[in-house]
Design a protein around this motif. Sequence first.
Motif, PDB file in Angstrom:
ATOM      1  N   ILE A 158      22.382  58.525 -53.547  1.00 56.12           N
ATOM      2  CA  ILE A 158      22.681  57.313 -54.302  1.00 56.12           C
ATOM      3  C   ILE A 158      22.410  57.596 -55.766  1.00 56.12           C
ATOM      4  O   ILE A 158      21.313  58.036 -56.126  1.00 56.12           O
ATOM      5  N   GLU A 159      23.409  57.366 -56.604  1.00 55.38           N
ATOM      6  CA  GLU A 159      23.226  57.527 -58.039  1.00 55.38           C
ATOM      7  C   GLU A 159      23.095  56.144 -58.655  1.00 55.38           C
ATOM      8  O   GLU A 159      24.069  55.404 -58.738  1.00 55.38           O
ATOM      9  N   ALA A 160      21.888  55.803 -59.059  1.00 53.56           N
ATOM     10  CA  ALA A 160      21.615  54.499 -59.647  1.00 53.56           C
ATOM     11  C   ALA A 160      21.949  54.521 -61.139  1.00 53.56           C
ATOM     12  O   ALA A 160      21.541  55.427 -61.853  1.00 53.56           O
ATOM     13  N   ASP A 179      15.366  51.125 -58.474  1.00 57.33           N
ATOM     14  CA  ASP A 179      14.227  50.558 -57.752  1.00 57.33           C
ATOM     15  C   ASP A 179      14.634  50.071 -56.360  1.00 57.33           C
ATOM     16  O   ASP A 179      13.911  50.273 -55.383  1.00 57.33           O
ATOM     17  N   THR A 180      15.792  49.441 -56.284  1.00 59.11           N
ATOM     18  CA  THR A 180      16.280  48.938 -55.001  1.00 59.11           C
ATOM     19  C   THR A 180      16.586  50.089 -54.046  1.00 59.11           C
ATOM     20  O   THR A 180      16.211  50.047 -52.858  1.00 59.11           O
ATOM     21  N   ALA A 181      17.244  51.124 -54.543  1.00 64.43           N
ATOM     22  CA  ALA A 181      17.556  52.289 -53.704  1.00 64.43           C
ATOM     23  C   ALA A 181      16.270  52.965 -53.237  1.00 64.43           C
ATOM     24  O   ALA A 181      16.164  53.389 -52.078  1.00 64.43           O
ATOM     25  N   GLY A 182      15.296  53.073 -54.118  1.00 63.02           N
ATOM     26  CA  GLY A 182      14.018  53.683 -53.751  1.00 63.02           C
ATOM     27  C   GLY A 182      13.299  52.898 -52.667  1.00 63.02           C
ATOM     28  O   GLY A 182      12.769  53.474 -51.713  1.00 63.02           O
ATOM     29  N   LEU A 183      13.285  51.582 -52.818  1.00 63.55           N
ATOM     30  CA  LEU A 183      12.660  50.738 -51.795  1.00 63.55           C
ATOM     31  C   LEU A 183      13.374  50.864 -50.454  1.00 63.55           C
ATOM     32  O   LEU A 183      12.736  50.947 -49.397  1.00 63.55           O
ATOM     33  N   LEU A 184      14.699  50.869 -50.516  1.00 64.51           N
ATOM     34  CA  LEU A 184      15.463  51.007 -49.283  1.00 64.51           C
ATOM     35  C   LEU A 184      15.138  52.333 -48.589  1.00 64.51           C
ATOM     36  O   LEU A 184      14.893  52.368 -47.384  1.00 64.51           O
ATOM     37  N   ALA A 185      15.093  53.397 -49.362  1.00 63.12           N
ATOM     38  CA  ALA A 185      14.772  54.709 -48.785  1.00 63.12           C
ATOM     39  C   ALA A 185      13.368  54.722 -48.199  1.00 63.12           C
ATOM     40  O   ALA A 185      13.143  55.250 -47.104  1.00 63.12           O
ATOM     41  N   ASP A 186      12.404  54.133 -48.916  1.00 65.72           N
ATOM     42  CA  ASP A 186      11.021  54.107 -48.439  1.00 65.72           C
ATOM     43  C   ASP A 186      10.852  53.291 -47.161  1.00 65.72           C
ATOM     44  O   ASP A 186      10.086  53.646 -46.278  1.00 65.72           O
ATOM     45  N   LYS A 187      11.549  52.179 -47.076  1.00 60.85           N
ATOM     46  CA  LYS A 187      11.360  51.233 -45.965  1.00 60.85           C
ATOM     47  C   LYS A 187      12.394  51.376 -44.856  1.00 60.85           C
ATOM     48  O   LYS A 187      12.298  50.714 -43.824  1.00 60.85           O
ATOM     49  N   PHE A 188      13.396  52.217 -45.061  1.00 57.27           N
ATOM     50  CA  PHE A 188      14.531  52.278 -44.146  1.00 57.27           C
ATOM     51  C   PHE A 188      14.122  52.445 -42.692  1.00 57.27           C
ATOM     52  O   PHE A 188      14.609  51.735 -41.813  1.00 57.27           O
TER      53      PHE A 188
END
Length: 116
Positions: free
Chosen positions: A79-81, A88-97
């Motif tokens: 994902i290229e933010a 931040d949203t992509a990072g949270l998604l990756a962390d919590k996925f």
Amino acid sequence: MLSPIGKALRHLRLETDERLMDMAQRLDVTSSFLSAVEMGRKVPPRDLAEKVIKLYGLSGLAANNIRTASSASQSVFKIEAQHALARDTAGLLADKFSTLSDIELNKIKGILQSRG
């Protein structure tokens, strides 16, 4: 065993009466690489689906099937933010996925699918 993209590509080849070698040549890859992708021994390049769709003139359901099969054959996504909120949203998604329930994943999927 065939990967999801492998099944879709093989189906397309049968519909167009092509050999693996013919499709590989059209896609500008080696026959051995295409075979490995079909068998799930290699991960398809991210641009493979769009390349297939364009080269074979696919649209609608046929194009969607190729995209879906390609995504189903991936295990890592990039994902290229473009800005801080997206990052931040992509990072949270990756962390919590891996902790999200099926209900939560379906909600996220529904939001994303509604965006076209």
